[in-house]
Design a protein around this motif. Structure first.
Motif, PDB file in Angstrom:
ATOM      1  N   GLU A 106      49.363  -5.378   7.805  1.00  0.00           N
ATOM      2  CA  GLU A 106      48.435  -5.906   6.799  1.00  0.00           C
ATOM      3  C   GLU A 106      48.846  -7.309   6.361  1.00  0.00           C
ATOM      4  O   GLU A 106      48.001  -8.190   6.213  1.00  0.00           O
ATOM      5  CB  GLU A 106      48.384  -4.953   5.591  1.00  0.00           C
ATOM      6  CG  GLU A 106      47.322  -5.300   4.583  1.00  0.00           C
ATOM      7  CD  GLU A 106      45.901  -5.013   5.060  1.00  0.00           C
ATOM      8  OE1 GLU A 106      44.977  -5.646   4.509  1.00  0.00           O
ATOM      9  OE2 GLU A 106      45.713  -4.184   5.957  1.00  0.00           O
ATOM     10  N   GLU A 107      50.130  -7.532   6.199  1.00  0.00           N
ATOM     11  CA  GLU A 107      50.625  -8.845   5.781  1.00  0.00           C
ATOM     12  C   GLU A 107      50.300  -9.915   6.824  1.00  0.00           C
ATOM     13  O   GLU A 107      49.960 -11.046   6.487  1.00  0.00           O
ATOM     14  CB  GLU A 107      52.141  -8.786   5.514  1.00  0.00           C
ATOM     15  CG  GLU A 107      52.726 -10.077   4.987  1.00  0.00           C
ATOM     16  CD  GLU A 107      52.108 -10.546   3.669  1.00  0.00           C
ATOM     17  OE1 GLU A 107      52.124 -11.768   3.424  1.00  0.00           O
ATOM     18  OE2 GLU A 107      51.592  -9.719   2.891  1.00  0.00           O
ATOM     19  N   GLU A 108      50.385  -9.558   8.095  1.00  0.00           N
ATOM     20  CA  GLU A 108      50.026 -10.505   9.160  1.00  0.00           C
ATOM     21  C   GLU A 108      48.550 -10.881   9.069  1.00  0.00           C
ATOM     22  O   GLU A 108      48.191 -12.055   9.192  1.00  0.00           O
ATOM     23  CB  GLU A 108      50.303  -9.895  10.545  1.00  0.00           C
ATOM     24  CG  GLU A 108      51.758  -9.688  10.857  1.00  0.00           C
ATOM     25  CD  GLU A 108      51.962  -8.945  12.162  1.00  0.00           C
ATOM     26  OE1 GLU A 108      52.785  -9.418  12.963  1.00  0.00           O
ATOM     27  OE2 GLU A 108      51.306  -7.903  12.391  1.00  0.00           O
ATOM     28  N   MET A 109      47.712  -9.870   8.846  1.00  0.00           N
ATOM     29  CA  MET A 109      46.285 -10.152   8.704  1.00  0.00           C
ATOM     30  C   MET A 109      46.038 -11.047   7.495  1.00  0.00           C
ATOM     31  O   MET A 109      45.275 -12.010   7.578  1.00  0.00           O
ATOM     32  CB  MET A 109      45.479  -8.846   8.578  1.00  0.00           C
ATOM     33  CG  MET A 109      45.302  -8.131   9.890  1.00  0.00           C
ATOM     34  SD  MET A 109      43.972  -6.899   9.872  1.00  0.00           S
ATOM     35  CE  MET A 109      44.680  -5.635   8.859  1.00  0.00           C
ATOM     36  N   ASN A 110      46.684 -10.726   6.381  1.00  0.00           N
ATOM     37  CA  ASN A 110      46.502 -11.526   5.164  1.00  0.00           C
ATOM     38  C   ASN A 110      46.921 -12.974   5.375  1.00  0.00           C
ATOM     39  O   ASN A 110      46.221 -13.899   4.955  1.00  0.00           O
ATOM     40  CB  ASN A 110      47.284 -10.924   3.990  1.00  0.00           C
ATOM     41  CG  ASN A 110      46.704  -9.609   3.522  1.00  0.00           C
ATOM     42  OD1 ASN A 110      45.525  -9.322   3.730  1.00  0.00           O
ATOM     43  ND2 ASN A 110      47.528  -8.789   2.905  1.00  0.00           N
ATOM     44  N   GLN A 111      48.045 -13.171   6.025  1.00  0.00           N
ATOM     45  CA  GLN A 111      48.531 -14.535   6.254  1.00  0.00           C
ATOM     46  C   GLN A 111      47.592 -15.311   7.166  1.00  0.00           C
ATOM     47  O   GLN A 111      47.247 -16.467   6.881  1.00  0.00           O
ATOM     48  CB  GLN A 111      49.937 -14.504   6.869  1.00  0.00           C
ATOM     49  CG  GLN A 111      51.016 -14.058   5.913  1.00  0.00           C
ATOM     50  CD  GLN A 111      52.354 -13.832   6.605  1.00  0.00           C
ATOM     51  OE1 GLN A 111      52.457 -13.858   7.833  1.00  0.00           O
ATOM     52  NE2 GLN A 111      53.382 -13.582   5.808  1.00  0.00           N
ATOM     53  N   LEU A 112      47.153 -14.685   8.250  1.00  0.00           N
ATOM     54  CA  LEU A 112      46.309 -15.393   9.199  1.00  0.00           C
ATOM     55  C   LEU A 112      44.935 -15.698   8.613  1.00  0.00           C
ATOM     56  O   LEU A 112      44.424 -16.810   8.752  1.00  0.00           O
ATOM     57  CB  LEU A 112      46.182 -14.610  10.510  1.00  0.00           C
ATOM     58  CG  LEU A 112      45.436 -15.314  11.642  1.00  0.00           C
ATOM     59  CD1 LEU A 112      45.987 -16.719  11.909  1.00  0.00           C
ATOM     60  CD2 LEU A 112      45.496 -14.476  12.905  1.00  0.00           C
ATOM     61  N   VAL A 113      44.324 -14.739   7.933  1.00  0.00           N
ATOM     62  CA  VAL A 113      42.998 -15.000   7.369  1.00  0.00           C
ATOM     63  C   VAL A 113      43.082 -16.039   6.250  1.00  0.00           C
ATOM     64  O   VAL A 113      42.154 -16.836   6.068  1.00  0.00           O
ATOM     65  CB  VAL A 113      42.280 -13.706   6.922  1.00  0.00           C
ATOM     66  CG1 VAL A 113      42.834 -13.166   5.611  1.00  0.00           C
ATOM     67  CG2 VAL A 113      40.771 -13.937   6.832  1.00  0.00           C
ATOM     68  N   GLU A 114      44.190 -16.088   5.539  1.00  0.00           N
ATOM     69  CA  GLU A 114      44.370 -17.123   4.511  1.00  0.00           C
ATOM     70  C   GLU A 114      44.442 -18.521   5.165  1.00  0.00           C
ATOM     71  O   GLU A 114      43.835 -19.472   4.674  1.00  0.00           O
ATOM     72  CB  GLU A 114      45.635 -16.867   3.691  1.00  0.00           C
ATOM     73  CG  GLU A 114      45.852 -17.897   2.597  1.00  0.00           C
ATOM     74  CD  GLU A 114      47.135 -17.660   1.799  1.00  0.00           C
ATOM     75  OE1 GLU A 114      47.504 -18.574   1.039  1.00  0.00           O
ATOM     76  OE2 GLU A 114      47.773 -16.592   1.959  1.00  0.00           O
ATOM     77  N   ILE A 115      45.166 -18.620   6.269  1.00  0.00           N
ATOM     78  CA  ILE A 115      45.244 -19.890   7.001  1.00  0.00           C
ATOM     79  C   ILE A 115      43.848 -20.311   7.470  1.00  0.00           C
ATOM     80  O   ILE A 115      43.445 -21.473   7.330  1.00  0.00           O
ATOM     81  CB  ILE A 115      46.218 -19.776   8.193  1.00  0.00           C
ATOM     82  CG1 ILE A 115      47.662 -19.646   7.693  1.00  0.00           C
ATOM     83  CG2 ILE A 115      46.076 -20.953   9.152  1.00  0.00           C
ATOM     84  CD1 ILE A 115      48.654 -19.208   8.755  1.00  0.00           C
ATOM     85  N   ILE A 116      43.094 -19.364   8.005  1.00  0.00           N
ATOM     86  CA  ILE A 116      41.747 -19.660   8.495  1.00  0.00           C
ATOM     87  C   ILE A 116      40.850 -20.089   7.341  1.00  0.00           C
ATOM     88  O   ILE A 116      40.150 -21.099   7.416  1.00  0.00           O
ATOM     89  CB  ILE A 116      41.153 -18.445   9.252  1.00  0.00           C
ATOM     90  CG1 ILE A 116      41.968 -18.179  10.532  1.00  0.00           C
ATOM     91  CG2 ILE A 116      39.677 -18.657   9.574  1.00  0.00           C
ATOM     92  CD1 ILE A 116      41.683 -16.852  11.190  1.00  0.00           C
TER      93      ILE A 116
END
Length: 192
Positions: A176-186
């Motif tokens: 979940e943290e990986e998804m959160n980090q990547l979508v925040e960057i996007i």
């Protein structure tokens, strides 16, 4: 449409998805699909005049299934950023639950079949490609930068697909943290 006919079409679609997942487009003849779907080859041709028609209709079936699950319950009264993140995460989760559809779409987009539907994707934004419509909405309402929709889609979907593909290759579950980090960057890259 008759329920029995709908069930038969659905069975043909599901059998075709499964076989294409294992054997690819060219390794999946109509006779194999008929056997897997437990229908006569003639029945398949009753619904689909050719294998090409079956594959193109299967593409629309997959897109509609994807759109209905990803956009289910998402409403315009939610903040755009919240919807942006929710849709992105649901896209990944859909692929996690439907690996055969992911594989089919990956093959389809790299095939000559896609050329036949590409103009329809653009013309039928709202009806058949909710994601393009959603990104258009974000640009129109000034939530997203005024960029070409294709650019934003490349960033948005490219990140999701790349993360999912990497999890398949490494056989590591997406955190979940990986998804959160990547979508925040996007989001930070495309928000206005």
């Amino acid at each position: 449409m008759n329920i029995q006919l709908t069930d038969k079409r659905e069975q043909i679609f599901l059998s075709t998805l499964s076989l294409i997942h294992h054997y690819g487009f060219h390794g999946t003849p109509m006779s194999m699909i008929a056997k897997e779907a437990k229908v006569a080859v003639g029945s398949i041709y009753h619904y689909f005049p050719s294998k090409e028609d079956l594959i193109i209709e299967l593409y629309w079936y997959c897109k509609e299934k994807l759109n209905s699950e990803v956009f289910c319950g998402i409403t315009a009264d939610q903040a755009f950023e919240e919807r942006f993140i929710m849709v992105w995460k649901r896209w990944i989760r859909f692929y996690q639950q439907h690996i055969e559809i992911f594989g089919f779409l990956e093959q389809f987009y790299g095939s000559p079949f896609y050329e036949e539907v590409r103009s329809n994707v653009i013309c039928q934004k709202a009806e058949r490609n909710k994601l393009i419509n959603f990104i258009d909405e974000g640009i129109r309402e000034k939530h997203l930068k005024n960029l070409n929709v294709r650019i934003i889609l490349s960033i948005y979907l490219g990140g999701a697909i790349s993360l999912f593909r990497n999890s398949l290759i490494t056989k590591e579950e997406i955190q979940e943290e990986e998804m959160n980090q990547l979508v925040e960057i996007i989001w930070n890259g495309v928000k206005l």
